[in-house]
Design a protein around this motif. Structure first.
Motif, PDB file in Angstrom:
ATOM      1  N   GLY A  90      -0.244  12.730  14.643  1.00  0.00           N
ATOM      2  CA  GLY A  90       0.813  11.751  14.877  1.00  0.00           C
ATOM      3  C   GLY A  90       0.833  10.648  13.836  1.00  0.00           C
ATOM      4  O   GLY A  90       0.089  10.650  12.863  1.00  0.00           O
ATOM      5  N   LYS A  91       1.732   9.704  14.064  1.00  0.00           N
ATOM      6  CA  LYS A  91       1.882   8.519  13.219  1.00  0.00           C
ATOM      7  C   LYS A  91       1.913   7.311  14.135  1.00  0.00           C
ATOM      8  O   LYS A  91       2.354   7.399  15.281  1.00  0.00           O
ATOM      9  CB  LYS A  91       3.188   8.572  12.417  1.00  0.00           C
ATOM     10  N   GLY A  92       1.469   6.185  13.617  1.00  0.00           N
ATOM     11  CA  GLY A  92       1.478   4.980  14.426  1.00  0.00           C
ATOM     12  C   GLY A  92       1.279   3.742  13.582  1.00  0.00           C
ATOM     13  O   GLY A  92       1.350   3.789  12.346  1.00  0.00           O
ATOM     14  N   VAL A  93       1.007   2.669  14.254  1.00  0.00           N
ATOM     15  CA  VAL A  93       0.783   1.375  13.607  1.00  0.00           C
ATOM     16  C   VAL A  93      -0.446   0.747  14.242  1.00  0.00           C
ATOM     17  O   VAL A  93      -0.600   0.781  15.460  1.00  0.00           O
ATOM     18  CB  VAL A  93       2.005   0.443  13.796  1.00  0.00           C
ATOM     19  N   LEU A  94      -1.311   0.180  13.415  1.00  0.00           N
ATOM     20  CA  LEU A  94      -2.435  -0.598  13.911  1.00  0.00           C
ATOM     21  C   LEU A  94      -2.072  -2.055  13.694  1.00  0.00           C
ATOM     22  O   LEU A  94      -1.862  -2.490  12.560  1.00  0.00           O
ATOM     23  CB  LEU A  94      -3.725  -0.237  13.176  1.00  0.00           C
ATOM     24  N   LEU A  95      -1.930  -2.777  14.791  1.00  0.00           N
ATOM     25  CA  LEU A  95      -1.575  -4.186  14.718  1.00  0.00           C
ATOM     26  C   LEU A  95      -2.837  -5.031  14.752  1.00  0.00           C
ATOM     27  O   LEU A  95      -3.774  -4.732  15.482  1.00  0.00           O
ATOM     28  CB  LEU A  95      -0.681  -4.580  15.901  1.00  0.00           C
ATOM     29  N   GLY A  96      -2.834  -6.082  13.953  1.00  0.00           N
ATOM     30  CA  GLY A  96      -3.925  -7.051  13.943  1.00  0.00           C
ATOM     31  C   GLY A  96      -3.368  -8.411  14.291  1.00  0.00           C
ATOM     32  O   GLY A  96      -2.147  -8.608  14.320  1.00  0.00           O
ATOM     33  N   ALA A 107       2.488 -10.060  14.389  1.00  0.00           N
ATOM     34  CA  ALA A 107       1.198  -9.390  14.233  1.00  0.00           C
ATOM     35  C   ALA A 107       1.178  -8.661  12.891  1.00  0.00           C
ATOM     36  O   ALA A 107       2.213  -8.184  12.417  1.00  0.00           O
ATOM     37  CB  ALA A 107       0.981  -8.411  15.370  1.00  0.00           C
ATOM     38  N   GLU A 108       0.014  -8.596  12.291  1.00  0.00           N
ATOM     39  CA  GLU A 108      -0.134  -7.899  11.022  1.00  0.00           C
ATOM     40  C   GLU A 108      -0.068  -6.392  11.272  1.00  0.00           C
ATOM     41  O   GLU A 108      -0.759  -5.873  12.145  1.00  0.00           O
ATOM     42  CB  GLU A 108      -1.476  -8.280  10.392  1.00  0.00           C
ATOM     43  N   ARG A 109       0.793  -5.680  10.518  1.00  0.00           N
ATOM     44  CA  ARG A 109       1.043  -4.251  10.750  1.00  0.00           C
ATOM     45  C   ARG A 109       0.424  -3.399   9.639  1.00  0.00           C
ATOM     46  O   ARG A 109       0.566  -3.720   8.466  1.00  0.00           O
ATOM     47  CB  ARG A 109       2.545  -3.974  10.785  1.00  0.00           C
ATOM     48  N   ARG A 110      -0.235  -2.301  10.059  1.00  0.00           N
ATOM     49  CA  ARG A 110      -0.779  -1.338   9.106  1.00  0.00           C
ATOM     50  C   ARG A 110      -0.375   0.055   9.580  1.00  0.00           C
ATOM     51  O   ARG A 110      -0.743   0.466  10.677  1.00  0.00           O
ATOM     52  CB  ARG A 110      -2.290  -1.449   9.037  1.00  0.00           C
ATOM     53  N   ALA A 111       0.357   0.767   8.744  1.00  0.00           N
ATOM     54  CA  ALA A 111       0.829   2.111   9.104  1.00  0.00           C
ATOM     55  C   ALA A 111      -0.344   3.094   9.132  1.00  0.00           C
ATOM     56  O   ALA A 111      -1.267   3.012   8.320  1.00  0.00           O
ATOM     57  CB  ALA A 111       1.882   2.577   8.106  1.00  0.00           C
ATOM     58  N   LEU A 112      -0.284   4.014  10.093  1.00  0.00           N
ATOM     59  CA  LEU A 112      -1.292   5.070  10.240  1.00  0.00           C
ATOM     60  C   LEU A 112      -0.586   6.420  10.310  1.00  0.00           C
ATOM     61  O   LEU A 112       0.474   6.528  10.926  1.00  0.00           O
ATOM     62  CB  LEU A 112      -2.086   4.888  11.536  1.00  0.00           C
ATOM     63  N   THR A 124     -12.785  -8.078  16.456  1.00  0.00           N
ATOM     64  CA  THR A 124     -11.451  -8.153  15.863  1.00  0.00           C
ATOM     65  C   THR A 124     -10.405  -7.633  16.841  1.00  0.00           C
ATOM     66  O   THR A 124     -10.452  -6.482  17.273  1.00  0.00           O
ATOM     67  CB  THR A 124     -11.382  -7.350  14.551  1.00  0.00           C
ATOM     68  N   GLU A 125      -9.457  -8.491  17.175  1.00  0.00           N
ATOM     69  CA  GLU A 125      -8.373  -8.099  18.079  1.00  0.00           C
ATOM     70  C   GLU A 125      -7.465  -7.112  17.360  1.00  0.00           C
ATOM     71  O   GLU A 125      -7.178  -7.257  16.172  1.00  0.00           O
ATOM     72  CB  GLU A 125      -7.568  -9.328  18.486  1.00  0.00           C
ATOM     73  N   HIS A 126      -7.010  -6.098  18.104  1.00  0.00           N
ATOM     74  CA  HIS A 126      -6.109  -5.107  17.532  1.00  0.00           C
ATOM     75  C   HIS A 126      -5.355  -4.397  18.646  1.00  0.00           C
ATOM     76  O   HIS A 126      -5.676  -4.532  19.827  1.00  0.00           O
ATOM     77  CB  HIS A 126      -6.878  -4.107  16.656  1.00  0.00           C
ATOM     78  N   GLN A 127      -4.342  -3.663  18.232  1.00  0.00           N
ATOM     79  CA  GLN A 127      -3.506  -2.913  19.166  1.00  0.00           C
ATOM     80  C   GLN A 127      -2.967  -1.693  18.427  1.00  0.00           C
ATOM     81  O   GLN A 127      -2.478  -1.809  17.307  1.00  0.00           O
ATOM     82  CB  GLN A 127      -2.351  -3.787  19.666  1.00  0.00           C
ATOM     83  N   ALA A 128      -3.058  -0.527  19.048  1.00  0.00           N
ATOM     84  CA  ALA A 128      -2.498   0.697  18.476  1.00  0.00           C
ATOM     85  C   ALA A 128      -1.121   0.919  19.082  1.00  0.00           C
ATOM     86  O   ALA A 128      -0.944   0.812  20.296  1.00  0.00           O
ATOM     87  CB  ALA A 128      -3.408   1.882  18.754  1.00  0.00           C
TER      88      ALA A 128
END
Length: 163
Positions: A90-96, A107-112, A124-128
């Motif tokens: 799959g594809k997603g985003v890891l938010l910081g 939130a800071e976005r990093r593509a996955l 470190t706080e994060h959200q998938a």
């Protein structure tokens, strides 16, 4: 002393026998779908977290996180545990957390995408996030420590969410 090292390496496995532990995929993420009235598979659970290798050693553990389309994990951290995420499919985003203390900051976005790795430091706080309309996001989560720690938060920098 150096001459004893090969001898110790040969004897140690006999003194401290170990066994390989296997966790079967079917035991980690059993089917979570049901047939709807229209005949389509519909999942009622949007985020599924399952332990894969837990309490086998005090140094590391592994779990699997399945995020259904248009869903996200809670904002959380793993306490003292350092974490490696691997995108199995799959594809997603890891938010910081937002870089500013401003509540309206994004939130800071990093593509996955499939095959990517991400390192999340301790505390470190994060959200998938899975923004796809069709495809599941499947993450393999490897953490320091023998069993997973998840501290869900009410918001970025917020208090611990009570179940």
């Amino acid at each position: 002393m150096a001459s004893l090292l090969p001898l110790v390496q040969d004897i140690l496995p006999m003194i401290l026998p170990a066994s390989i532990s296997i966790t079967k995929a079917a035991d980690i993420l059993p089917p979570a779908t049901e047939n709807s009235a229209s005949g389509e598979n519909v999942s009622r659970v949007r985020v599924i977290s399952r332990n894969a290798v837990v309490d086998k050693t005090d140094k590391m553990c592994a779990s699997v996180l399945l995020i259904k389309p248009n869903s996200s994990s809670p904002i959380h951290h793993h306490g003292e545990q350092e974490t490696i995420l691997y995108v199995s499919s799959g594809k997603g985003v890891l938010l910081g957390p937002p870089k500013d203390d401003d509540e309206v900051a994004q939130a800071e976005r990093r593509a996955l995408e499939q095959g990517d790795f991400a390192f999340v430091p301790a505390w470190t706080e994060h959200q998938a996030l899975n923004e796809s309309n069709e495809q599941d996001l499947l993450l393999v989560v490897i953490r320091s420590g023998g069993s997973p720690v998840d501290v869900n938060l009410t918001t970025w920098g917020g208090r611990e969410a009570k179940p």
